[in-house]
Design an enzyme around this catalytic site. Sequence first.
Site, short mmCIF file in Angstrom:
data_model
loop_
_atom_site.label_atom_id
_atom_site.label_comp_id
_atom_site.label_asym_id
_atom_site.label_seq_id
_atom_site.Cartn_x
_atom_site.Cartn_y
_atom_site.Cartn_z
N ASP A 1 26.18 76.07 66.55
CA ASP A 1 27.61 76.39 66.65
C ASP A 1 28.17 76.36 65.22
OD1 ASP A 1 29.99 76.56 68.69
OD2 ASP A 1 30.65 75.25 67.05
N LEU A 2 29.01 77.36 64.88
CA LEU A 2 29.56 77.44 63.54
C LEU A 2 30.73 76.46 63.38
CD1 LEU A 2 29.57 81.32 62.99
CD2 LEU A 2 27.81 79.64 62.39
N ASP B 1 30.88 81.91 68.79
CA ASP B 1 30.07 81.56 67.63
C ASP B 1 28.92 80.64 68.01
OD1 ASP B 1 31.67 79.45 68.34
OD2 ASP B 1 32.02 78.77 66.28
#
Length: 543
Positions: free
Chosen positions: A415-416, A458
């Site tokens: 996950d960003l 994301d």
Amino acid sequence: MSINLRTFFSGAFAVIIILLTALLIWMIGSESTKSVEKSIGGSLAGEANRMAEKLDHFMWSRSGEVQVLSKLAAFQEPYDKAEISGLLNELKSSLPVFTWVGFLDSDGNVLSSTDNILSGQNISQRPVFQEGMKGLFIGDVHDAVLLSKLLPNPGGEPLQFVDVSVPIYNKQGQTTGVLAAHLSWEWSREVERSIVDPLKERMNGVEVLVISRKDDTILLGPDNLIGTKFSDKVLQKVRAGQNSWMVEREGGDDAYLTGYAYGDGYLNYPGLGWSVIIRQPAEIAFASVHQLERFIILSGLAAAVVFGVIGWFLAGWISRPLNAISKAADLLSSGACVDIPTSARITDVAVLSASMQNLVDNLTKTESKLSYMSDMAMHDSLTGLPNRAALDEFMAHAVSKTKQNQTTLSILYLDLDGFKRVNDTYGHGTGDVLLQQVAGRLLESTRDHEIVARLGGDEFVVILHTSAGKPMQESEIVATRIINKINLPFLIGGESLHVGCSVGAAVWYPDAGEPAEAMRLADEALYISKRSGKNRITFEAAS
């Protein structure tokens, strides 16, 4: 039953070539066999004759030496035993082939001998004395009787001798004794080696046999044959005084190319009638012929194939229009991309070709549409990465492969960090470009047989093939590489943007349950990474 034109032409050409090959094999093989038999057989016969001459020449020389020795004055009465012993020992020293030499009086008593062996004993019953009293005597090969225990024999093999004896005459011409000698039969081995060794350099498997005229016993040859009887029709030809060659069989099915010669003496030496046979297994002698036959067979088969192919293409040229359409249809059914050939010469073929081409065009368009729809259904439209459906399909194959190889699968949930801020600050267009560049960096960090999938927003999943021994260490290396790449700045629209990456990891083992549980554990580990400060990797302890 019916056959097509191509099969008929190919088969006919091949059968003709095979029949011609068989004829060539018979003709060339027959002539080559005669030529090889004459060449090798003549060579073997020549060597056999040379060995017979050497054996006879050797015996002639030794008998001559004994005769010359018997003429010396030392053997005239009165006897000087010391001088005689010296002469006999000197003869043995100069020619070791004289294993034993003795001087006997007219009653058969041994007056002097080499190394004093049998000295003082009476051997009047031995043929070497009895025949020696009559004149020059040369006896055939025989086993040692009196000397077997008196002479040194380190090898332990049975001792064999050839006898030579001559009468001793005094000045009045009266017979006063016998000069007798036992020649070790080992000298024949030297003659054999002088003939056979050079011969073996040119021919494999050659063996020499020397056969006694007295009882057909093999006197010289391979160890397992010495002392056995030799019975073969070749012996009759040798005894008839012929020096030639023949192909003969000995007992079983073993055939030999045999050269033979008869020992009929040398000059005034009449000879002992030894038969010399030099032979080579026919399989080896005719190996060149068999090799030539194999070459002809292979050449014939190759020619049959070549002409079969020519027949095949000739028939294809004759039936080209329909065969071309049929071949194109076969290729299309196997997935190849070809055009249906046309023929303006035949109307029916032209109509068939056009109809098939229309059918193929329609099927191709339909297949392309289905392929495009299938591809769209399996990939994320923004990044081009596999989606969740593709991930499920990949997992099914990966699980099977992992169980087969006894390895593991490592699952990385990504996950960003800071992506929402980019979206809020620069807009969703910039965020989409960022996701596309992130997808490229993730692909650079993994191998071709692994998968990077986008689940949405994301959030990404990476499935790694790892070993059974150190899956966590291997997946941690990849996760660290991913984090480092994501941390590098992204240049978008002239702006340098920065985001981080949190990773949750879990390992699935072949003996574990469903891989969905490992996916769930990796997802939970991702949130632990988020809560622990982000931009890091966390392994789910329960995995």
